[in-house]
Design a protein around this motif. Structure first.
Motif, PDB file in Angstrom:
ATOM      1  N   THR A 107       0.803  -1.219   0.000  1.00  0.00           N
ATOM      2  CA  THR A 107       0.000   0.000   0.000  1.00  0.00           C
ATOM      3  C   THR A 107       0.839   1.274   0.000  1.00  0.00           C
ATOM      4  N   GLN A 123      -0.943  -4.278   3.606  1.00  0.00           N
ATOM      5  CA  GLN A 123      -2.221  -4.368   4.327  1.00  0.00           C
ATOM      6  C   GLN A 123      -2.852  -5.705   3.994  1.00  0.00           C
ATOM      7  N   ASN A 127      -5.125  -8.422  10.812  1.00  0.00           N
ATOM      8  CA  ASN A 127      -3.857  -7.950  11.379  1.00  0.00           C
ATOM      9  C   ASN A 127      -2.942  -9.092  11.812  1.00  0.00           C
ATOM     10  N   TYR A 149      -5.887  -3.384   9.024  1.00  0.00           N
ATOM     11  CA  TYR A 149      -6.694  -3.879   7.908  1.00  0.00           C
ATOM     12  C   TYR A 149      -7.976  -3.075   7.704  1.00  0.00           C
ATOM     13  N   ARG A 153      -6.521   2.706   2.403  1.00  0.00           N
ATOM     14  CA  ARG A 153      -5.158   2.680   1.850  1.00  0.00           C
ATOM     15  C   ARG A 153      -4.664   4.057   1.426  1.00  0.00           C
TER      16      ARG A 153
END
Length: 278
Positions: A107, A123, A127, A149, A153
């Motif tokens: 990202t 990402q 997690n 998460y 982004r």
């Protein structure tokens, strides 16, 4: 007689076993250490190669255009002067096309010059994926630098969380210890940078650094200025040191929190507010 003889043998064997326990423990500890040193080496080599291949240093300031000005009075300085002061020796040209071709979870790219942090950001769907998996998918305790998460982004959320392990060799987010242990020195270079695939670089000014508990309300997301101001005040009141901040902390500009472990149940977090976009 045989019973007595067998008893002596058993006692000797037991004594030998007890005597060997420290040696066995030492061997196990050494094997454990060697294993993790090897993992460190593998991860370091992987990320150094990624940086060499895809995040090359550049002095081409003209390739960046400042787009955040009206919203942030602190970003109205001369482009050349500001870019020179803030990024001299740290400006990157990131090849996101190649990075994303290798891993679509990429990202961003993050650099924290004071801490020698220079990594891709990923990402995952949760997690957990990158806790023990590198950006290239290698099983490794170093994991990857990853954003929460649930965050967007674009890094436009009011609060974005970015995580990384506190490695003993100061790799990953282990370098944040430099801020924890010497905040006064960190104030000489209080910025970190996040490069995005859209070609922009986002500059963040550090305004707080603190040790918190793992279940601290810091790990939350919010909308609205009331909650934003409450969060900023929490960050300031708990900071290990007072930072002379040029950015407007009442502006509502996005905040990024860098988080790493600091003991079993504690975390060390560094908070930065968006200062400029180039």
């Amino acid at each position: 007689m045989d019973t007595q003889h067998n008893g002596k043998r058993a006692n000797i064997a037991k004594a030998l076993l007890i005597a060997l326990i420290p040696a066995i423990s030492l061997i196990a500890a050494l094997m454990f250490l060697i294993h993790y040193q090897k993992e460190y080496e593998i991860a370091d080599n992987e990320y150094e190669q990624v940086a060499d291949d895809y995040a090359k240093e550049t002095s081409d300031i003209g390739s960046y255009i400042k787009v955040l000005a009206q919203e942030n009075p602190g970003a109205k300085d001369s482009l050349d002067e500001k870019m020179h002061d803030a990024t001299e020796g740290n400006l990157k040209k990131v090849d996101f096309l190649s990075l994303i071709n290798e891993n679509s979870d990429v990202t961003a790219w993050i650099t924290v010059p004071f801490c020698s942090i220079n990594y891709p950001v990923v990402q995952g769907p949760d997690n957990d994926k990158y806790l023990k998996t590198t950006y290239q998918g290698t099983a490794n305790s170093a994991g990857a630098i990853f954003m929460d998460y649930t965050n967007n982004r674009s890094f436009n959320d009011m609060h974005t969380l970015v995580y990384g392990h506190n490695m003993k060799n100061n790799s990953m987010f282990g370098g944040l210890k430099k801020i924890r242990d010497n905040p006064e020195a960190a104030k000489e270079d209080p910025y970190f940078y996040i490069y995005l695939p859209d070609g922009h670089m986002r500059q963040y000014e550090i305004f707080s650094a603190r040790v918190i508990h793992a279940d601290d309300p810091c790990y939350r997301f919010f909308d609205g200025m009331d909650e934003y101001h409450r969060f900023v005040n929490e960050c300031l009141s708990g900071s290990k040191s007072k930072w002379n901040v040029n950015s407007d902390l009442s502006s509502g500009l996005p905040i990024v929190t860098l988080s790493t472990c600091s003991g079993d149940n504690d975390r060390f977090v560094v908070h930065g507010i968006l200062h400029a976009i180039y």
